[in-house]
Design a protein around this motif. Sequence first.
Motif, mmCIF file in Angstrom:
data_model
loop_
_atom_site.group_PDB
_atom_site.id
_atom_site.type_symbol
_atom_site.label_atom_id
_atom_site.label_comp_id
_atom_site.label_asym_id
_atom_site.label_seq_id
_atom_site.Cartn_x
_atom_site.Cartn_y
_atom_site.Cartn_z
ATOM 1 N N GLY A 70 25.782 25.256 81.530
ATOM 2 C CA GLY A 70 26.188 25.283 80.213
ATOM 3 C C GLY A 70 26.105 24.077 79.411
ATOM 4 O O GLY A 70 25.911 23.867 78.270
ATOM 5 N N PHE A 71 26.346 22.826 80.035
ATOM 6 C CA PHE A 71 26.043 21.671 79.358
ATOM 7 C C PHE A 71 25.287 20.566 79.963
ATOM 8 O O PHE A 71 25.044 19.363 79.515
ATOM 9 N N GLY A 72 24.472 21.108 80.960
ATOM 10 C CA GLY A 72 23.235 20.228 81.280
ATOM 11 C C GLY A 72 23.601 19.404 82.578
ATOM 12 O O GLY A 72 22.793 18.856 83.312
ATOM 13 N N ALA A 73 24.810 19.095 82.829
ATOM 14 C CA ALA A 73 25.246 18.160 84.034
ATOM 15 C C ALA A 73 26.850 18.098 83.786
ATOM 16 O O ALA A 73 27.576 19.054 83.560
ATOM 17 N N GLY A 74 27.369 16.993 83.970
ATOM 18 C CA GLY A 74 28.764 16.930 83.609
ATOM 19 C C GLY A 74 29.547 16.679 84.666
ATOM 20 O O GLY A 74 29.693 15.828 85.629
ATOM 21 N N VAL A 75 30.664 17.776 84.726
ATOM 22 C CA VAL A 75 31.717 18.105 85.541
ATOM 23 C C VAL A 75 31.261 18.126 87.055
ATOM 24 O O VAL A 75 32.052 17.533 87.906
ATOM 25 N N GLY A 76 30.224 18.503 87.324
ATOM 26 C CA GLY A 76 29.672 18.640 88.740
ATOM 27 C C GLY A 76 29.797 17.374 89.542
ATOM 28 O O GLY A 76 29.764 17.380 90.643
ATOM 29 N N ILE A 77 29.770 16.169 88.813
ATOM 30 C CA ILE A 77 29.593 15.154 89.377
ATOM 31 C C ILE A 77 30.891 14.594 90.423
ATOM 32 O O ILE A 77 30.907 14.115 91.205
ATOM 33 N N VAL A 78 32.081 15.588 90.087
ATOM 34 C CA VAL A 78 33.174 15.449 91.037
ATOM 35 C C VAL A 78 33.177 16.061 92.224
ATOM 36 O O VAL A 78 33.816 16.222 93.218
ATOM 37 N N ALA A 79 31.897 16.996 92.613
ATOM 38 C CA ALA A 79 31.904 17.652 93.778
ATOM 39 C C ALA A 79 31.776 17.128 94.937
ATOM 40 O O ALA A 79 32.607 17.078 95.982
ATOM 41 N N LEU A 94 34.815 17.222 97.857
ATOM 42 C CA LEU A 94 34.320 17.772 99.227
ATOM 43 C C LEU A 94 34.596 16.497 100.135
ATOM 44 O O LEU A 94 34.723 17.193 101.250
ATOM 45 N N SER A 95 34.521 15.366 99.678
ATOM 46 C CA SER A 95 34.590 14.354 100.923
ATOM 47 C C SER A 95 36.243 14.024 101.179
ATOM 48 O O SER A 95 36.447 13.589 102.062
ATOM 49 N N LEU A 96 36.970 14.775 100.272
ATOM 50 C CA LEU A 96 38.418 14.926 100.955
ATOM 51 C C LEU A 96 38.701 15.832 102.222
ATOM 52 O O LEU A 96 39.294 15.432 103.089
ATOM 53 N N VAL A 97 37.568 16.641 102.577
ATOM 54 C CA VAL A 97 37.699 17.366 103.612
ATOM 55 C C VAL A 97 36.484 17.360 104.711
ATOM 56 O O VAL A 97 36.610 17.771 106.020
ATOM 57 N N ILE A 98 35.501 16.731 104.587
ATOM 58 C CA ILE A 98 34.169 16.583 105.227
ATOM 59 C C ILE A 98 33.816 14.996 104.943
ATOM 60 O O ILE A 98 33.979 14.440 103.969
ATOM 61 N N PRO A 99 33.071 14.462 105.873
ATOM 62 C CA PRO A 99 32.512 13.162 105.748
ATOM 63 C C PRO A 99 31.416 13.087 104.246
ATOM 64 O O PRO A 99 30.905 14.070 103.990
ATOM 65 N N PRO A 100 31.576 11.918 103.750
ATOM 66 C CA PRO A 100 30.773 11.909 102.351
ATOM 67 C C PRO A 100 29.403 12.306 102.403
ATOM 68 O O PRO A 100 28.861 12.947 101.500
ATOM 69 N N LEU A 101 28.646 11.734 103.612
ATOM 70 C CA LEU A 101 27.341 11.637 103.686
ATOM 71 C C LEU A 101 26.892 13.230 103.791
ATOM 72 O O LEU A 101 25.781 13.728 103.422
ATOM 73 N N GLN A 102 27.824 13.953 104.728
ATOM 74 C CA GLN A 102 27.673 15.346 104.950
ATOM 75 C C GLN A 102 27.681 16.199 103.489
ATOM 76 O O GLN A 102 27.185 17.025 103.278
ATOM 77 N N ALA A 103 28.726 15.783 102.768
ATOM 78 C CA ALA A 103 28.956 16.378 101.432
ATOM 79 C C ALA A 103 27.880 16.188 100.447
ATOM 80 O O ALA A 103 27.460 17.265 100.061
#
Length: 254
Positions: free
Chosen positions: A24-33, A37-46
């Motif tokens: 809908g907006f080209g990017a944006g909020v998806g940066i929080v993904a 996800l790094s709260l539950v798996i290692p950052p590199l794996q996320a």
Amino acid sequence: MIDNPVFYAVAVPVLMLTGISKGGFGAGVGIVAVPTLSLVIPPLQAVAIMLPILCLMDIFGVWSYRREWSRKLMLYLGPGAIVGIGIATLLAGYVDEHMIKLIVGGIAVLFALNYWLGGRNRDVQRPENRTKGIFWSAVAGFTSFIGHAGGPPLQVYLLPLKLDKTVFVGTTTVFFMAVNYVKLVPYSYLGLLTAENLLTALVLAPICPIAMLSGVWLHRRIPERPFYLICYVFVFLIGCKLLHDGVLGVSGMT
């Protein structure tokens, strides 16, 4: 494949939000993904799991906006992004992720504040500038490689151009499709695309068309002025999130 149900409880809403934002907006909020996800798996794996998912989302995005993107802009934004990805690949073992977050977050926040506090000049359409476009697309390629955080740098260049809202999203979508598919090569070389990560991405794949097409549906129904206001709000909030994560990361290292 990850068999932790908590991971999927977090991943499903995060990917829905990511797809709606991209579609809908080209990017944006998806940066929080990745941070979420790094709260539950290692950052590199996320980061590794997100890349195939983003590539699949890009297919639906590009198809939706296939006639509504700027080829003229992509002639120099695309090469700029490849340069940024190349630099990030060479520096992959040396880059401080937290400092990158601080820098990108600061740029995003100042960019949004400058727009809001700019008075009458804030709605002035800026002309294209290839040098600036190549620079910001290279920054976007670099930060996208590090943590799928290429949205704010690209928007620093594109938003002031005041493109038609659909051309803006279409161009952004084509840009990140090119970026994400190029990133598959260095990610594979660095050993991030393991069987476990790819299988996990495959399990989450059905979310992609639902989320992206929901975003496209929203895009078609939001008028142009509110659309750009939402985009600047996204950039500001994302910048705050990156600054927050960067400060926590740097303070945790000291």
